[in-house]
Design an enzyme around this catalytic site. Structure first.
Site, PDB file in Angstrom:
ATOM      1  CB  ILE A 214      -0.866   0.087   1.210  1.00 31.15           C
ATOM      2  CG1 ILE A 214      -2.113   1.030   0.991  1.00 31.15           C
ATOM      3  CG2 ILE A 214      -0.215   0.130   2.491  1.00 31.15           C
ATOM      4  CD1 ILE A 214      -3.256   0.641   0.001  1.00 31.15           C
ATOM      5  CB  CYS A 215       4.243   2.167   1.461  1.00 33.45           C
ATOM      6  SG  CYS A 215       4.759   0.495   1.690  1.00 33.45           S
ATOM      7  CB  THR A 216       4.381   0.577  -3.685  1.00 29.26           C
ATOM      8  OG1 THR A 216       5.483  -0.152  -2.882  1.00 29.26           O
ATOM      9  CG2 THR A 216       5.098   0.814  -5.087  1.00 29.26           C
TER      10      THR A 216
END
Length: 432
Positions: A214-216
């Protein structure tokens, strides 16, 4: 909400109806266990009047399984499926007709089987397997899964393992026969909960669904798929709140496509198309009728052998590959001592002292034997990193850049939750 409809064909069996099956049940074969198989009327009666079998999934594989079971003499079958019939199903899901489009698969399949096979009762449930308590599953002799969802298999596997009660005896152990196909490839396996390996033990053998950290997705998209996931996972809930995406609604796909295209343009990413958007969101799996027939036959043969003891059952995994030629391979998977379902309750994890929380998160995402989608991490002190909802993701995102050693002590446990995990998993952290 699940719905059930039950009826039974009133036509009685005609003389000789089961001669083809009775030839197996009236005498022992060359490899039959003499102590376990008692040929004669008793085993025939048990098969046709006592055994209750549950089929999960009424799609391409499920239709074949239901048909096979009915023609082998199983007379008390229950089928669960949460889908309705689409035009695209008709080329391989042979229990359905064009007039059935829009109707529940389970209901139509049950009615078709009962209309064609005398005396066979098929009880359909239109809904999710999670709608039923353990007591429902305890009422069956065995379960056959013909699903296109890893999450559903994992849930069913964990439920059957959790049902086993040593104090109650073998009555609580319900064998699970799992079949799966993808194009020209397929597999079937026999699982005896707590005795053999479980589905979770073999998760690393299955192709993981496409998933991205999700951070990407939120910060550094590099692929067109990242942009599509951003639109469906982060932007849709922000705009539409609690409204769920309907992956069969062209307007929903169009909205996701336009949002993903705009984001891709901002990051100079090429390749976002309408068809790719649909493929990523729906996780489309190719299906071929002949492969379904082969794997369904394998599953039903194993069900027959388990119920009657007329031949040794599969021990315990068979792979079929038909891409270049007809190839099968049978082997016995190991029961993993660290399996989070049938093994230990807490998994020991060695973490380098220079790892940040983001690195730990990515490591979890890449683990083939877990196949997580959007895990959330927490400790006894509170959230470590929550991937959803967006408000919690934003609030805990700052922790991704911190060292694990800053936030956790040696031996402290991290609780991992994920939509693909049918259970809550605990990791005990050890620093290298």
């Amino acid at each position: 909400m699940a719905t059930a409809v039950a009826s039974s064909s009133t036509t009685q069996d005609w003389p000789g109806r089961w001669d083809h099956v009775d030839k197996i049940l009236e005498r022992a074969g060359p490899s039959t266990d003499a102590d376990g198989f008692l040929p004669g009327d008793a085993v025939k009666t048990f098969l046709r009047e006592t055994v209750k079998i549950l089929v999960i999934g009424a799609g391409g594989l499920g239709c074949e399984i239901l048909s096979n079971l009915a023609m082998m003499g199983f007379k008390d079958i229950t089928v669960i499926d949460m889908d309705t019939i689409d035009v695209s199903n008709l080329n391989r899901q042979f229990l359905f007709r064009e007039s059935d489009v829009g109707k529940p698969k389970a209901t139509v399949a049950a009615e078709f089987i009962m209309a064609r096979v005398p005396g066979c009762k098929v009880t359909p449930y239109y809904g999710k397997i999670q709608d039923h308590p353990e007591s429902f599953y305890l009422g069956f002799n065995l379960v056959i899964t013909g699903l296109d969802s890893v999450e559903a298999r994992r849930w069913m596997n964990a439920t059957l393992v959790g049902m086993v009660d040593e104090d109650e005896g073998m009555e609580t152990m319900k064998p699970m026969i799992d079949g799966g196909t993808e194009g020209f490839k397929g597999q079937a396996t026999v699982i005896l909960p707590t005795i053999s390996h479980c589905y979770e033990c073999t998760l690393h053998m299955h192709t993981p669904p496409t998933a991205f950290p999700i951070c990407t997705i939120a910060n550094t998209p590099r692929l067109p798929e990242h942009c599509i996931e951003w639109a469906s996972v982060l932007e849709w809930p922000k705009v539409f709140k609690d409204k769920k995406i309907d992956t069969d609604d062209p307007d929903h796909i169009e909205w996701l496509y336009s949002q993903a295209s705009a984001r891709a343009k901002n990051y100079s990413i090429e390749g976002v198309t309408w068809s790719l958007t649909q493929g990523v969101v729906k996780n489309i799996i190719p299906a071929i009728a002949s492969t379904n027939a082969i794997i369904a036959a394998a599953c039903c043969n194993e069900a027959f052998k388990l119920v009657t003891n007329s031949a040794p059952y599969l021990d315990s995994y068979v792979m079929y590959v038909g891409n270049d030629s007809v190839y099968t391979y049978t082997f016995k998977p190991e029961k993993r001592p660290d399996c989070p379902v049938c093994g230990g309750e807490v998994i020991d994890v060695s973490v380098p002292k220079d790892w940040k929380v983001e690195k730990l998160y990515e490591w979890l995402m890449e683990k083939q034997d877990l196949q997580l989608k959007k895990p959330s991490l927490s400790t006894a002190a509170g959230p470590l990193y929550f991937s959803s909802p967006p408000s919690l993701e934003e609030a805990t995102r700052k922790n991704l850049d911190k060292l694990v050693t800053e936030l956790l002590a040696e031996g402290e446990e991290i609780t991992v939750t994920d939509s693909r995990l049918p259970f809550q998993m605990s990791l005990k952290i050890k620093f290298e």
